[in-house]
Design a protein around this motif. Sequence first.
Motif, PDB file in Angstrom:
ATOM      1  N   THR A  89       0.873  -1.251   0.053  1.00  9.09           N
ATOM      2  CA  THR A  89      -0.178  -0.087   0.075  1.00  9.09           C
ATOM      3  C   THR A  89       0.880   1.092  -0.041  1.00  9.09           C
ATOM      4  OG1 THR A  89      -1.722  -1.162   1.193  1.00  9.09           O
ATOM      5  CG2 THR A  89      -1.786   1.134   1.430  1.00  9.09           C
ATOM      6  N   LEU A  90       0.706   2.072  -1.008  1.00 11.45           N
ATOM      7  CA  LEU A  90       1.338   3.281  -1.255  1.00 11.45           C
ATOM      8  C   LEU A  90       0.322   4.499  -1.373  1.00 11.45           C
ATOM      9  CD1 LEU A  90       4.118   1.959  -3.763  1.00 11.45           C
ATOM     10  CD2 LEU A  90       4.398   2.453  -1.307  1.00 11.45           C
ATOM     11  N   PRO A  91       0.975   5.670  -0.981  1.00 17.33           N
ATOM     12  CA  PRO A  91       0.080   6.921  -1.171  1.00 17.33           C
ATOM     13  C   PRO A  91       0.331   7.369  -2.810  1.00 17.33           C
ATOM     14  CG  PRO A  91       2.328   7.603  -0.477  1.00 17.33           C
ATOM     15  CD  PRO A  91       2.106   6.234  -0.340  1.00 17.33           C
ATOM     16  N   ARG A  92      -0.979   7.846  -3.310  1.00 20.34           N
ATOM     17  CA  ARG A  92      -1.125   8.483  -4.449  1.00 20.34           C
ATOM     18  C   ARG A  92      -1.454   9.989  -4.248  1.00 20.34           C
ATOM     19  NH1 ARG A  92      -4.845   5.708  -6.716  1.00 20.34           N
ATOM     20  NH2 ARG A  92      -6.474   7.148  -6.020  1.00 20.34           N
ATOM     21  N   TRP A  93      -0.529  10.761  -4.988  1.00 21.10           N
ATOM     22  CA  TRP A  93      -0.727  12.253  -4.635  1.00 21.10           C
ATOM     23  C   TRP A  93      -1.565  12.895  -5.999  1.00 21.10           C
ATOM     24  CZ3 TRP A  93       4.087  16.034  -5.597  1.00 21.10           C
ATOM     25  CH2 TRP A  93       3.533  17.236  -5.107  1.00 21.10           C
ATOM     26  N   GLU A  94      -2.514  13.353  -5.398  1.00 20.13           N
ATOM     27  CA  GLU A  94      -3.666  13.795  -6.242  1.00 20.13           C
ATOM     28  C   GLU A  94      -3.314  15.030  -6.957  1.00 20.13           C
ATOM     29  OE1 GLU A  94      -6.146  11.819  -7.472  1.00 20.13           O
ATOM     30  OE2 GLU A  94      -5.570  10.307  -6.411  1.00 20.13           O
TER      31      GLU A  94
END
Length: 184
Positions: A89-94
């Motif tokens: 699980t990783l962040p996705r920068w919108e």
Amino acid sequence: MRLLPLVVLLLVANVASAYDLPTFVHYAIHGTTDRELGNAMRSLGPADPTGKRYPGHAEWNVSWTYRWQSQGNRCLLTSPSVQLKGTITLPRWEDRDRANPELQERWDRFLAALTVHEQGHFAYGVAAADELRRQFVSVKSNKGCAALATEVDRLGRAIIEEYQQRDRQYDVDTAHGLTQDAVL
């Protein structure tokens, strides 16, 4: 630390191993400053069992199946199989396109380092599956197949616990990726 390769299929010493690549899952974060991104990851990132949140997380699960062949009191494994599944699980920068180029570059370095760190966790699952595969080749019993089944399951649980402990120590050794530059 050298990362172990993410193998998809191995057939070695008559033990089949099906290693799926980890599934990547992303959670959305918003912001145009490093402070906003940090706050978003601290509030939305995956939580450990204590509730503490981190920017990323990896989990893996190793399972096994087998058949045996009985020859009187002697019992041999005939088709052991080891499976590995995992999720990273990783962040996705919108809001990336709205931020300044310097922050975008720092984010790219951070995300690359975080990905390497989380793949390092998954590598412990690969190592555990490989160890099970190696150990299962020599498991046999002179006390019947029920004793063999007990031994295989005991061995499997012991190996999994050993690699789970190594996985936990990896976070201690890397300060949850900080020593690998997984910091924004």
